[in-house]
Write a protein that holds these residues in place. Sequence first.
Motif, short mmCIF file in Angstrom:
data_model
loop_
_atom_site.label_atom_id
_atom_site.label_comp_id
_atom_site.label_asym_id
_atom_site.label_seq_id
_atom_site.Cartn_x
_atom_site.Cartn_y
_atom_site.Cartn_z
N VAL A 144 7.15 7.16 6.51
CA VAL A 144 6.66 6.01 5.75
C VAL A 144 6.15 6.45 4.38
CG1 VAL A 144 5.05 4.11 5.76
CG2 VAL A 144 6.01 4.92 7.89
N VAL A 145 6.68 5.83 3.35
CA VAL A 145 6.16 6.11 2.01
C VAL A 145 5.38 4.91 1.50
CG1 VAL A 145 8.03 7.68 1.48
CG2 VAL A 145 8.22 5.31 0.81
N GLY A 146 5.17 3.92 2.33
CA GLY A 146 4.38 2.78 1.92
C GLY A 146 4.53 1.64 2.92
N GLY A 205 15.84 1.91 2.95
CA GLY A 205 14.61 1.98 2.17
C GLY A 205 13.49 1.11 2.69
N ALA A 206 13.82 0.12 3.52
CA ALA A 206 12.77 -0.76 4.03
C ALA A 206 13.19 -1.31 5.38
CB ALA A 206 12.53 -1.91 3.05
N LEU A 221 0.86 -1.18 0.00
CA LEU A 221 0.00 0.00 0.00
C LEU A 221 0.90 1.23 0.00
CD1 LEU A 221 -2.76 1.35 0.30
CD2 LEU A 221 -2.56 1.08 2.76
N VAL A 222 0.75 2.05 -1.00
CA VAL A 222 1.56 3.27 -1.12
C VAL A 222 0.62 4.46 -1.22
CG1 VAL A 222 3.01 4.56 -2.71
CG2 VAL A 222 3.61 2.23 -2.13
N PRO A 223 0.81 5.46 -0.38
CA PRO A 223 -0.08 6.61 -0.44
C PRO A 223 0.24 7.47 -1.65
CG PRO A 223 1.63 7.00 1.16
CD PRO A 223 1.84 5.60 0.67
N THR A 283 8.37 5.24 -5.33
CA THR A 283 8.42 6.16 -4.20
C THR A 283 9.87 6.53 -3.93
OG1 THR A 283 8.69 4.46 -2.54
CG2 THR A 283 6.45 4.99 -3.19
N LEU A 328 8.21 0.98 4.20
CA LEU A 328 9.04 1.51 3.12
C LEU A 328 9.29 2.97 3.44
CD1 LEU A 328 6.92 -0.03 0.26
CD2 LEU A 328 9.02 -0.94 1.22
N VAL A 329 10.55 3.35 3.49
CA VAL A 329 10.89 4.73 3.80
C VAL A 329 11.88 5.25 2.78
CG1 VAL A 329 10.45 4.54 6.26
CG2 VAL A 329 12.69 4.00 5.39
N ARG A 372 2.93 10.11 -1.53
CA ARG A 372 4.35 9.77 -1.52
C ARG A 372 4.82 9.21 -2.86
NH1 ARG A 372 4.36 12.64 2.37
NH2 ARG A 372 4.92 12.04 4.49
N SER A 385 11.55 5.51 -1.56
CA SER A 385 12.26 4.38 -0.99
C SER A 385 12.88 3.53 -2.08
CB SER A 385 11.29 3.52 -0.18
OG SER A 385 11.82 2.22 -0.02
N ALA A 386 14.11 3.11 -1.84
CA ALA A 386 14.80 2.29 -2.83
C ALA A 386 14.04 0.99 -3.06
CB ALA A 386 16.21 1.98 -2.36
N GLN A 387 13.30 0.56 -2.07
CA GLN A 387 12.60 -0.72 -2.20
C GLN A 387 11.09 -0.52 -2.26
OE1 GLN A 387 14.18 -3.62 0.59
NE2 GLN A 387 15.94 -2.31 0.87
N GLY A 388 10.66 0.68 -2.50
CA GLY A 388 9.24 0.95 -2.38
C GLY A 388 8.56 1.23 -3.70
#
Lengths: 226, 570
Positions: free
Chosen positions: B507-509, B535-536, A161-163, A190, B529-530, A166, A192-195
């Motif tokens: 938090v981006v997810g 990043g996580a 879930l990603v807002p 996003t 996820l940040v 972001r 985040s490198a993993q997001g």
Amino acid sequence: MADPQAPGPVSVQNVTGPHSGPHGTADPAEPMGSEPPQSELTASGPTASGPTASGLTASGADGPREPQWRVASSAIGLWTVQEIIGALFLLIPAMAASLFVPDAAPRWLVVTSDILPWALAAFFLAEVVVLPRYKYAVHRWEVTPDGIYTLTGWLSRTWILVPISRIQTVDVTRGPLQRMFGLATVSVRTASAQGSVEIEQLEAYTAAQVADDLSKRANLYDDDAT
Amino acid sequence: MQPEPNRPIEVDPNQPTQGGPESNDSTQGRPDSGEGDVAVAGVEGEPGPARTSPKVIAIHALTIRGLREAIPGLVAAFAWLQVSGGVRSFGIVGILLAAAAALVGLAALSWYRFTYQVANRQLIISQGIFSRRVRTIPVDRIRAIDSQVNPLHRVLGLARLKIEAAAAGTGNEEAEIDGLPTETAAVLRGDLLRARRRPAASAASSATGADRDGSRTTEAGPRPAGGFDAHRRSDGHPDEAGTELLDEPLEEVEYSRSRLSWLLYAPLVGSYLAIPLAGLVFLSQFVDDLPDSWFSWANVDPSTFSAADFVLAGLGLVGLLAIGAVIGAVFLNWRFLLVKRGELMVSERGLLTRRTVSVEIPRIRGYTLSEGLGMRLVRAARLTALITGVSTANSRSQLLPLGPRREAVDVAERAVRRFDSPLRRHPPAALRRRLVRAVLPGAAVLVTGLILGVVAVIIVGVALTILGIPLGIDRYRSLGHGSDGESFAVRSGSLVRQTTVMQRRAVVGWKVQQSLFQKRAGVSTVTALVGAGTGAYSALDADSADALNLAASNGGRWARELRPQPEAHR
């Protein structure tokens, strides 16, 4: 296999609308009791839900709720083709290898080399038939009022879930196979490198609409989304 | 709230002089920014492109960097020598002189061709002797600026600025301004960081509302900049940032100052132990070049050694490693200092090369407390900050390189935020899963050994299996997660136990994962996820309902989709 009901520039509602799966007639009424609609997509979203959410793939006792929308039904065709290609990559070498086993080889080797390709073939046949349908049954996505929500994976499941606030970038990609089936993938990244979230196998038109909607709404947030 | 046309970062060197679309701050008085920012550039007293100090020529000519840049020129020179009658006609001295002259000349050229300029909210660096390269970095995209003073630089009173900017695609590409006089460097760094501070800060606070962290309390209080802001306000541009007076005293708060005794922790940390080892490896390649007579003392027959000798040699080696680790720590962490200066977190460290790192406090989203196995024995820890856009691997994020755990917690509390909620244990199923994972590799070796019938493999397998049990238990004991309303924490790891505390707004997810086995055991892995650090950050094998609660309650309204379903509650 392509979903026939996606004509040109119609409203999003028709397109995200019911890909009536194996079960579940789409129920266009009944908006879910959520926030006021912020986008056409969210407003039209529930049309795709209906009974599917409680069907055989209900998330059971442990997971969060399922996203409501299925991917395009033509994804079954695409995944089938992909599985066949993958299977051939293993099967052909196995068959070829079994031809070159000399008769003088130990008996167990000869027997194995006779049986193995057929066993593999049977396994892959089952996989090619079952897996795409199962994947179609379990893969879900949804644009919620504030975010993008996906469920993927068939043995181990992953909800992301990603807002929208972001989101950094939204991409739509179409591979050659996807093009044949009229499908596309939406990738949401996003900070985040993993997001990053990928919604695979949407109808091309839907994907474009989703990407457009997401990036428009993401731009409404006045910060750098970190 | 007007949509920005360029969310993906674009750097367009051909911006018009009036504020272009590169800036984030649509709330600001745009037309004025061109004027206002020339003042930022006015470090040298004029808005035009500025050069670094000519003294840097000496540095470049003396160091490998200069040599590297000079190689094309030298190759050309030698080629010319070959053509014009060979080496002999000049003599070796002549060639050396020519080479030295070429080095100095090239260094001077590259100094001459290097200019930097701050204009129109952009930092423009142009360089390159033969091919010119102009780099334009919007001030708003600058993440951090480090100042580094190498020994040679220190002698000449110069500094090197490294500017980290958020670049699309390539991650963090650094721009560099080498050879500024120390004061100019400090002023430029402060100016650049301040120039982009206000937009970033206001955006962060407007986006997060209630999520303000404690570390920013001073912003609410009377700031030294207040008088100046008032002055600006009379001009009708209260938000115009980046033009604060240069000599304005910034309030300074000291968070941490290292003690000598902390250096003694170094031998217990893997990465510091690696320093002397790396040194040994480096030296060993020269052993062959040294005359054999130097090693005559080593020509002893090993078979004459007794067991005691071996033990002594082993102890000696361990001792050497320990001393090497301490020496390495001295070079790296000498007189570590962490202060807050205005809205910047500034750390300094290093013996020969002194590194000064500035990080914007509004970009700090949390911290990670790392405790290795050895460090836990002596209650030591290392503290790194989660800074948006900066990976944890980057030494920039260090808040405390190595110190007592108590100090680390204290610094975290004061520099970032207090987190006081007990961490929730994970269910017994997590213990079972950790144990299985820790024991399986050993068991696999053991089974292999049994099948092959090799005694040595069996012994290794048994040892690994037995070792896996305490490892699994310890890994389980590390697991935990908690939330105190504004921040939340996850903890895991045994060899290096990491506790990460994140602000909610980081938090981006959220990602929730559940395998079939996890589902049967009623646990899930939930990952925040940040846009900072690795990043996580995951809570492994948390009770499923707990995991969902953690996710649903740490995020904005959007995260509530992850609430556990009512009928699902166990």
